[in-house]
Scaffold this motif. Structure first.
Motif: not given
Length: 296
Positions: A196-203, A205-218, A232-238
């Protein structure tokens, strides 16, 4: 996206307490291994019976649908896709039938054995279902369903401490051969607690990426890959940081080795319901030996 709800892997259902919760973990482990081993070299009807038995057990146990729904959706979809693909896949067997002599006039010819159950030849589209391909499809889809679903029900109704206790008790004869049984049980318990800790950490980090509204096409493919590599590096470090915190917490509480610190996991005691489950397990394997290996 909530990974903790969509992927309830390794989670324990504390409420409501069903009769599956009250079973001894060793008995439940025996049933789990039975569901994993019984489909081997079994008939198609027996494999389908295992699927129905698993569903009936979960219904009779009163496991809430909210706990099974996240798994059942993708599991049924994946199992159904495997069944359809396997059903139309070639079976590598070419069966033809030819009469040894011309039939006598006026003599009725018996209906031959029908190996090809369905055949569609419409130009570029050629589909064929044979008895062997249908049997392979049933075997693959039912095996995936029983292995994943039985493991899910086992983990939902058995706490990590009970799993560790049951394994430690069943593997205790291996101590004569200097096998670190307690260390294996402790590692398994920590891994189940860590999922559960791994799933929570992945969740997170993914939310933190989506909240920044990154334009992936650019960004392009190369820069997008760099972003996810950084995540992924941040996830393994955490995760490594959390693992270190757990290790420090265990050392502070006086745990060094199982030889100097006795681990009290769970008190094992067989009850009437356990003996009934063991008797049903004997009936289960008797039916498997007598009728489970026959072909439909």
């Amino acid at each position: 996206m909530d990974l903790l709800r969509s992927l309830p892997i390794g989670l324990y259902l504390e409420q409501p307490v069903t009769w599956l919760h009250r079973l001894d973990p060793r008995v439940k482990l025996g049933w789990l291994l039975s569901f994993l081993l019984a489909p081997v070299l079994a008939s198609a009807s027996w494999k389908l019976s295992l699927v129905a038995l698993l569903v009936i057990i979960s219904i009779l146990a009163g496991i809430p649908w909210r706990a099974l729904k996240p798994q059942m959706g993708w599991l049924l979809l994946f199992g159904g896709a495997i069944f359809v693909v396997g059903m139309f896949a070639p079976d590598s067997i070419n069966v033809t039938q030819q009469l040894r002599s011309p039939p006598d006039p006026g003599v009725e010819i018996a209906q031959p054995y029908q190996y090809v159950l369905f055949k569609l030849d419409a130009g570029m589209i050629q589909l064929k279902i044979t008895r062997k391909s249908l049997e392979n499809a049933i075997y693959a889809s039912s095996l995936i369903f029983t292995s994943i679903y039985s493991t899910t029900v086992y983990l939902l109704t058995t706490s990590p401490e009970e799993v560790a206790t049951g394994l430690d008790n069943l593997m205790s004869p291996l101590r004569r051969f200097n096998v670190p049984v307690t260390e294996i049980a402790l590692t398994l318990t920590l891994s189940l607690r860590f999922i559960p800790l791994v799933l929570e950490e992945v969740q997170n980090l993914v939310r933190s990426v989506y909240t920044r509204a990154i334009d992936w096409q650019k960004l392009g493919l190369k820069n997008s890959a760099k972003v996810w590599l950084t995540v992924a590096e941040k996830m393994f470090a955490n995760l490594l940081s959390r693992a270190e915190q757990i290790a420090v917490a265990m050392q502070v509480r006086g745990f060094t080795t199982p030889n100097t610190h006795k681990v009290e996991w769970h008190q094992l005691k067989l009850r009437k319901i356990d003996f009934l489950a063991i008797a049903c397990l004997g009936i289960f394997w008797t039916a498997r030996v007598i009728i489970g290996g026959q072909f439909i």
